[in-house]
Design a protein around this motif. Sequence first.
Motif, PDB file in Angstrom:
ATOM      1  N   SER A 284       0.831  -1.193   0.000  1.00 16.70           N
ATOM      2  CA  SER A 284       0.000   0.000   0.000  1.00 16.70           C
ATOM      3  C   SER A 284       0.867   1.245   0.000  1.00 16.70           C
ATOM      4  O   SER A 284       2.037   1.222   0.403  1.00 16.70           O
ATOM      5  N   GLU A 286       0.532   3.623   1.996  1.00 19.15           N
ATOM      6  CA  GLU A 286       0.814   3.968   3.392  1.00 19.15           C
ATOM      7  C   GLU A 286       2.068   3.259   3.895  1.00 19.15           C
ATOM      8  O   GLU A 286       2.777   3.782   4.755  1.00 19.15           O
ATOM      9  N   ASN A 289       4.978   5.437   3.367  1.00 19.29           N
ATOM     10  CA  ASN A 289       5.108   6.449   4.422  1.00 19.29           C
ATOM     11  C   ASN A 289       5.682   5.859   5.708  1.00 19.29           C
ATOM     12  O   ASN A 289       6.561   6.446   6.343  1.00 19.29           O
ATOM     13  N   GLU A 290       5.169   4.709   6.096  1.00 18.89           N
ATOM     14  CA  GLU A 290       5.621   4.090   7.350  1.00 18.89           C
ATOM     15  C   GLU A 290       7.119   3.792   7.311  1.00 18.89           C
ATOM     16  O   GLU A 290       7.838   4.070   8.277  1.00 18.89           O
ATOM     17  N   TYR A 377      -1.775  13.146   1.758  1.00 20.26           N
ATOM     18  CA  TYR A 377      -3.220  12.939   1.699  1.00 20.26           C
ATOM     19  C   TYR A 377      -3.928  14.253   2.005  1.00 20.26           C
ATOM     20  O   TYR A 377      -3.378  15.134   2.670  1.00 20.26           O
ATOM     21  N   GLY A 384      -4.317   9.492  -1.846  1.00 16.86           N
ATOM     22  CA  GLY A 384      -2.899   9.787  -1.771  1.00 16.86           C
ATOM     23  C   GLY A 384      -2.301  10.359  -3.040  1.00 16.86           C
ATOM     24  O   GLY A 384      -2.883  10.297  -4.129  1.00 16.86           O
ATOM     25  N   ARG A 505       2.672  15.386   5.681  1.00 21.33           N
ATOM     26  CA  ARG A 505       2.061  14.469   4.722  1.00 21.33           C
ATOM     27  C   ARG A 505       0.651  14.916   4.328  1.00 21.33           C
ATOM     28  O   ARG A 505      -0.257  14.105   4.165  1.00 21.33           O
ATOM     29  N   SER A 546      -2.948   4.845  -7.236  1.00 28.03           N
ATOM     30  CA  SER A 546      -2.755   4.393  -5.859  1.00 28.03           C
ATOM     31  C   SER A 546      -2.674   2.880  -5.754  1.00 28.03           C
ATOM     32  O   SER A 546      -2.227   2.335  -4.746  1.00 28.03           O
TER      33      SER A 546
END
Length: 553
Positions: A284, A286, A289-290, A377, A384, A505, A546
């Motif tokens: 994903s 996300e 980002n993590e 986001y 995103g 973000r 995405s």
Amino acid sequence: MRSKKMTGGLEKAPHRSLLYASGLSKEEMDRPLIGVCNAQNDIIPGHVHLDTIAEAVKTGIRIAGGTPMEFPAIGVCDGLAMNHEGMKMSLPSREIIADSVEIMATAHPFDAIVCIPNCDKIVPGMLMAILRLNIPAVIISGGPMLAGRKKTADLINVFEGVGKVKAGTMTEDELENFAQTACPTCGSCAGMFTANSMNCLSESIGLALPGNGTIPAVMSARVRLAKQAGMQVMEMLEKDIKPRDIVTEKSVHNAVTMDMALGCSTNTTLHLPALFAEAGLDLSLEMFNEISKKTPNLCKLSPAGPHYMEDLQEAGGIPGVMSELVKRDLLNLDVMTVTGKTLGENLKDLDAKVTNNDIVRPIDKPYSEEGGIAILYGNIAPEGCCVKQSAVAPEMMKSTGTAKVFNSEEEGIEAILGGKIVSGDVVVILYEGPKGGPGMREMLSPTSAISGMGLGESVALLTDGRFSGGTRGAAIGHISPEAAAGGPCGLIRNGDTLEIDIPARSINLVVDDAELEERKKNHTPVVKEIKSPFLRRYAKLVTSASRGAVYEK
């Protein structure tokens, strides 16, 4: 052997007859048949020399007792396709490449395969194919180009030169002379652009041998690596090591970690999810980002900084970068690789280390504590969007600007080069997403023009299209859902205020919810005429950026 479906037994005498007609001997048919997918063509500078690589691969296969069988693949040069309708074909070509490799290796059941790509969509297309086929496989790229002008220039500087001519700081003759020296050799363009990003990540994932991402195209070491790739695929066949034995959830984590440390192209946020999906793995946005938040950015290669791929090779290459990340336990070392050994074993065998801390920063003195890519986001990008934050000027990491909206790349570039964009503007180019373009064109010409005209530290560019890995500045792309799919980015109007906060973000249109709802009621997405039958099919089948802009399954 898998190839016995084509060569073995009484019933396959007609098949053998056809192979005899192709010049194969019985002895060659009795050996493992190894597909060699060669993307050579006379158009792409990264591919013009791939016949040399292919011959070396075939030599390696023969040395190890196999029979190589070469076949071609198409390839689009993003630089040559840039800023005209040809760019609509670039991202869709990834799916064609993946499909065509699958077709060839299924119709002619090779026992194993070596794929030889080098440039932007060819690398991920071939990676997708080998994961789909799941037969022993090795990727061996053609290697990066050397930098031009005494290691101070590359293709991106030529693109930016167009803006300099328009701004009056360079003459047309100076630009033409510069164009002749900026790209001095064959190979994938010299910076950490999309092609080199994916070649480095192929190595990071474990599907390519150490050195694949960084050994320059013109070096004899590249030919020797190709021979090794041919020999290695035979060892993988003997040990029955397949791509999905290598590509696991731990490999996904390693790939994104290296992506962040290296400062790779934003196109990796399209290609990594697409290729991992072929292995049944989810990546994903996300997760980018993590991992970015805990992975330091150790490299600033062009366009983010003054260094090039040849510098990274001399400083220790991909194994060197990995050796720094290991100091914080940021990599999974127990994953399998095409060497037949784990990543940890490879690093130990290579005595991996960084030899130049100006090019690869120590883990305790990084360029930044966060990785090269950020996913934003907000009310215009609920699914995103992405930015190469390692190539953004500090003053643009958090900014507020006035929207100037265009419904195509052509409209946007005309306004930029026409002097209609000023400091504090946010250029918004819509209807260039996977469906809307169709084909999700790269916006290197607009971003380069902004930089070349001296506006790179005061003007942002937003798009539901995408950017070249060579883009620098506050270039925010892949806005999802895209405008053509009814995404809220299509509600942005000229004169609106946009707030961009990369560290937080977030990206938002400063319009209250009631106004947005009113605009939505009265809004009809632009529908472009699509003349190409292929692009009509693509627009119908392709998913959101995405999700990697893959086809609906």
